[in-house]
Motif scaffolding. Structure first.
Motif, PDB file in Angstrom:
ATOM      1  N   LEU A   1      52.936  18.670-103.463  1.00  0.00           N
ATOM      2  CA  LEU A   1      52.485  18.443-102.093  1.00  0.00           C
ATOM      3  C   LEU A   1      51.001  18.125-102.007  1.00  0.00           C
ATOM      4  O   LEU A   1      50.593  17.266-101.225  1.00  0.00           O
TER       5      LEU A   1
ATOM      6  N   LYS B   1      50.619  14.494-102.896  1.00  0.00           N
ATOM      7  CA  LYS B   1      51.076  13.562-101.863  1.00  0.00           C
ATOM      8  C   LYS B   1      50.209  13.601-100.604  1.00  0.00           C
ATOM      9  O   LYS B   1      49.894  12.559-100.025  1.00  0.00           O
ATOM     10  N   ARG B   2      49.834  14.807-100.165  1.00  0.00           N
ATOM     11  CA  ARG B   2      49.206  14.957 -98.856  1.00  0.00           C
ATOM     12  C   ARG B   2      47.769  15.469 -98.890  1.00  0.00           C
ATOM     13  O   ARG B   2      47.096  15.484 -97.870  1.00  0.00           O
TER      14      ARG B   2
ATOM     15  N   GLY C   1      46.083  18.382 -95.762  1.00  0.00           N
ATOM     16  CA  GLY C   1      47.341  17.960 -95.156  1.00  0.00           C
ATOM     17  C   GLY C   1      48.549  18.760 -95.590  1.00  0.00           C
ATOM     18  O   GLY C   1      49.683  18.410 -95.248  1.00  0.00           O
ATOM     19  N   THR C   2      48.333  19.830 -96.340  1.00  0.00           N
ATOM     20  CA  THR C   2      49.438  20.642 -96.854  1.00  0.00           C
ATOM     21  C   THR C   2      49.328  22.070 -96.328  1.00  0.00           C
ATOM     22  O   THR C   2      48.257  22.670 -96.371  1.00  0.00           O
TER      23      THR C   2
ATOM     24  N   GLU D   1      54.937  24.782 -95.872  1.00  0.00           N
ATOM     25  CA  GLU D   1      55.592  23.661 -96.556  1.00  0.00           C
ATOM     26  C   GLU D   1      55.774  23.948 -98.044  1.00  0.00           C
ATOM     27  O   GLU D   1      56.817  23.628 -98.624  1.00  0.00           O
TER      28      GLU D   1
ATOM     29  N   ARG E   1      44.340  13.046-107.689  1.00  0.00           N
ATOM     30  CA  ARG E   1      44.200  13.677-106.376  1.00  0.00           C
ATOM     31  C   ARG E   1      43.666  15.098-106.486  1.00  0.00           C
ATOM     32  O   ARG E   1      42.735  15.487-105.773  1.00  0.00           O
TER      33      ARG E   1
END
Length: 203
Positions: free
Chosen positions: A23, A26-27, A31-32, A36, A106
């Motif tokens: 996660l 990706k985000r 953003g996580t 989640e 990332r």
């Protein structure tokens, strides 16, 4: 004999870290949410807090996992078969390829300096990578592959170049092209350190 409780605890932590890596990749960190992460790992929020004090602690575990995978790959090459020169070039190529990995880009390059703070991130990077650079350089010198340069200073310069290279690759719209260019430049730099004649004192 390992207890089922210990096995379950370790599998729960592993699932949380794997979920966090996916996660965060990706985000991003902002953003996580922890909800989640827990949902993707199929555990309760309470189980998450049993293993981690909060979102930053979970991010640092994700960072450690991503860094450890790269370190283990590089260490296997740097201590494996071949001449010190072949291992050095193989390690460089593996590092460039790691910089193309979305999770490493990332989490380890973009997010970690912000989430962990620059000093803590730099310290963590040094613990993982600097030792490999220094030992690789020392092996090249000991084998007579390169000129006898000051190891600590030269290793730090190379480490700084590799750190900058990682940022350039991760920030580029064409990471593969930039990665290939950087690998070529660093190899050219190393070639300039190579001995032009054999060292008769070694053997």
């Amino acid at each position: 004999m390992r207890s089922r409780r210990l096995d379950y605890s370790e599998s729960t932590r592993s699932a949380l870290v794997d979920s966090a890596v996916e996660l965060f990749t990706k985000r991003g960190y902002a953003g996580t949410s922890l909800d989640e992460i827990a949902k993707r790992a199929r555990v309760t929020k309470g189980a998450l807090y049993h293993h981690f004090s909060g979102k930053q602690a979970l991010f640092e575990a994700a960072f450690d996992q991503v860094e450890s995978l790269v370190y283990d790959r590089l260490d296997k090459i740097m201590t494996g078969e071949g001449t010190p020169w072949e291992r050095a070039l193989g390690g460089l190529n593996a590092f460039i390829r790691a910089c193309l990995d979305p999770a490493y880009q990332r989490i380890a390059i973009h997010e970690a300096p912000v989430v962990m703070g620059w000093e803590r991130w730099r310290e963590a990077e040094e613990r993982c990578s600097f030792g490999l650079v220094r030992s690789g350089l020392q092996s090249l010198i000991d084998a007579g592959e390169v000129e006898p340069v000051p190891v600590e200073v030269t290793a730090r310069l190379l480490f700084g170049a590799l750190s900058s290279a990682a940022t350039e690759i991760a920030s580029s719209p064409d990471p593969k092209k930039v990665g290939a260019e950087i690998e070529d430049v660093i190899v050219r730099m190393l070639v300039r350190l190579r001995r032009t004649e054999p060292d008769v004192s070694i053997g």
